[in-house]
Design an enzyme around this catalytic site. Structure first.
Site, short mmCIF file in Angstrom:
data_model
loop_
_atom_site.label_atom_id
_atom_site.label_comp_id
_atom_site.label_asym_id
_atom_site.label_seq_id
_atom_site.Cartn_x
_atom_site.Cartn_y
_atom_site.Cartn_z
N HIS A 207 0.12 -1.28 0.27
CA HIS A 207 -0.36 -0.08 0.16
C HIS A 207 0.77 1.38 0.26
CE1 HIS A 207 0.56 1.46 4.28
NE2 HIS A 207 1.28 0.57 4.57
N1 UDP Z 1 -4.80 -6.02 7.65
C1 UDP Z 1 -5.98 -6.19 7.96
N2 UDP Z 1 -6.46 -5.97 6.81
C2 UDP Z 1 -6.23 -6.36 5.82
C3 UDP Z 1 -4.75 -5.70 5.82
C4 UDP Z 1 -3.91 -5.78 7.40
O1 UDP Z 1 -6.40 -6.11 8.91
O2 UDP Z 1 -6.26 -6.32 4.76
C5 UDP Z 1 -4.19 -4.77 9.20
C6 UDP Z 1 -2.34 -6.10 9.80
O3 UDP Z 1 -2.72 -7.14 9.73
C7 UDP Z 1 -2.54 -4.79 10.60
C8 UDP Z 1 -1.88 -3.77 9.67
O4 UDP Z 1 -3.62 -3.91 9.55
O5 UDP Z 1 -2.71 -4.46 11.76
C9 UDP Z 1 -1.22 -2.91 9.07
O6 UDP Z 1 -2.18 -1.74 8.86
P1 UDP Z 1 -1.67 -1.31 6.91
O7 UDP Z 1 -1.06 -2.67 6.89
O8 UDP Z 1 -2.59 -0.38 6.77
O9 UDP Z 1 -0.62 -0.03 7.39
P2 UDP Z 1 1.29 -0.35 8.18
O10 UDP Z 1 1.47 -0.81 9.53
O11 UDP Z 1 2.14 0.20 7.23
O12 UDP Z 1 0.85 1.85 9.08
#
Ligand code: UDP
Length: 364
Positions: A207
């Site tokens: 993403h």
């Molecule tokens: N996550 C979720 N469903 C999905 C993809 C990710 O629940 O389809 C959860 C994942 O388990 C983690 C969080 O979203 O806890 C991560 O968020 P994201 O990757 O959007 O953001 P980042 O961590 O990079 O800030």
């Protein structure tokens, strides 16, 4: 009663808040008002987390999403300022590194309301990342810097933050993983629905703007995952932004006949189920890198650098800059079947309680 106003807006923030909000209410003497900026708004990017993780519906939803960074952040700033003037909280709490984080922190600081930053001190040292700009500015204007790792605390010291502002507590995502993740012990049907076997698929998420907005990088990721899927199926829950870019760039066509299964974003519990049983996780997400380690699954990070360097040092994670499909394929092959060292990196699972107790003690 101490009034804390929390600003959140993106998927990982809802997940982190599930632990911290519970702790704030639990500590006694504190009231929390939650403002959802609207940054993530699809039901499977927002609502699902509030219901699954037993969180109260936010008192405010600003409904701000889409558009460019400046416009989005500016609108949030104006909306949050109005709410702060009305609610007059004693502190504003923000998480991580999104535009909602910066808008919440900046609106509060300008009104002389002290800012609480949960997940402070992370650095990629890549100023082209919108997240890096958001975190540095937020840390600079925060009164409480709750850090998830030793490395994060050291970054803040290096930047001249006073030691009394830096509060090492561990990672609230570990708290959530222990609280909710531990309940997902066996497959809840997700794997059956997808037609994959435990330990016999790769889970992918993508993403970050640096990947979605760069056709060479996104193309390399698609090719490498498609290549890997010839031997092991790939499950890829698609972030809405990534789906839009793949559709626009006609990159979905090549995936259609491969072993890559593109699915809609899933809820947290389904995601944990997919993570726990994966043979390997390929991701550019911060949270997912850590969850791979929580569930002892090897991880390939689709980035040039990571804020979670201790995962690389301990062998649970390897960086694979997605500049070239072949190199990425090699990194995935090499990582399959590997394990890192037995290390304890993110605290004891009581970060949220420590945050709530400290705020209760400091704010009267
Ligand atoms: N996550 C979720 N469903 C999905 C993809 C990710 O629940 O389809 C959860 C994942 O388990 C983690 C969080 O979203 O806890 C991560 O968020 P994201 O990757 O959007 O953001 P980042 O961590 O990079 O800030």
């Amino acid at each position: 009663m101490t009034k804390i106003l929390t600003v959140l807006g993106a998927r990982p923030q809802f997940i982190k808040a599930s632990a911290v909000s519970r702790a704030i209410i639990g500590v006694g003497g504190m009231q929390e008002i939650v403002v959802h900026t609207g940054q993530h708004f699809d039901a499977n990017m927002s609502e699902v987390f509030f219901s699954e993780l037993a969180m109260a519906t936010p008192q405010y939803n600003l409904g701000i999403h889409g558009g460019r960074h400046g416009a989005m952040t500016g609108q949030m700033l104006a909306g949050i300022e109005e709410i702060l003037l009305k609610e007059e909280p004693q502190a504003v709490l923000v998480y991580g590194d999104t535009n909602s984080t910066l808008a919440g922190a900046l609106a509060a600081a300008k009104l002389h309301i002290p800012v609480v930053h949960v997940e402070a001190g992370l650095r990629s040292f890549n100023m082209r990342m919108p997240e890096e700009i958001n975190r540095i500015l937020t840390d600079r204007i925060s009164t409480w810097l709750f850090t998830p790792t030793d490395v994060a605390a050291q970054h803040l010291r290096n930047e001249g933050a006073n030691d009394d502002r830096i509060i090492p507590v561990g990672d609230v995502m570990y708290d959530v993983a222990l609280h909710f993740g531990a309940r997902v012990k066996t497959t809840g049907g997700m794997l059956d629905r997808l037609g994959v076997r435990p330990g016999d698929y790769i889970l992918a998420t993508v993403h970050r703007a640096e990947n979605t907005d760069d056709p060479v990088r996104l193309g390399a990721i698609v090719s490498a995952l498609t290549h890997a899927s010839r031997t092991v199926p790939v499950i890829w829950p698609l972030h809405p932004r990534t789906r839009a870019v793949l559709q626009r760039g006609r990159l979905l066509d090549g995936v259609a006949d491969s072993g890559v299964r593109l699915i809609d974003p899933v809820g947290y519990l389904e995601m944990v189920e997919l993570e726990k049983h994966a043979a390997l996780i390929a991701t550019d997400s911060g949270g997912v890198q850590k969850e791979a380690y929580f569930y002892q699954v090897p991880c390939v990070t689709l980035r040039d650098e990571t804020e979670w360097v201790e995962l690389v040092e301990s062998g649970w994670n390897r960086l694979a800059p997605p500049k070239d499909a072949e190199l990425l394929s090699v990194a995935i092959q090499e990582a399959l079947g590997t394990r890192g060292r037995a290390v304890s990196l993110y605290g004891k699972g009581d970060a949220a309680d420590k945050i709530a107790s400290r705020l209760a003690a400091d704010i009267r």
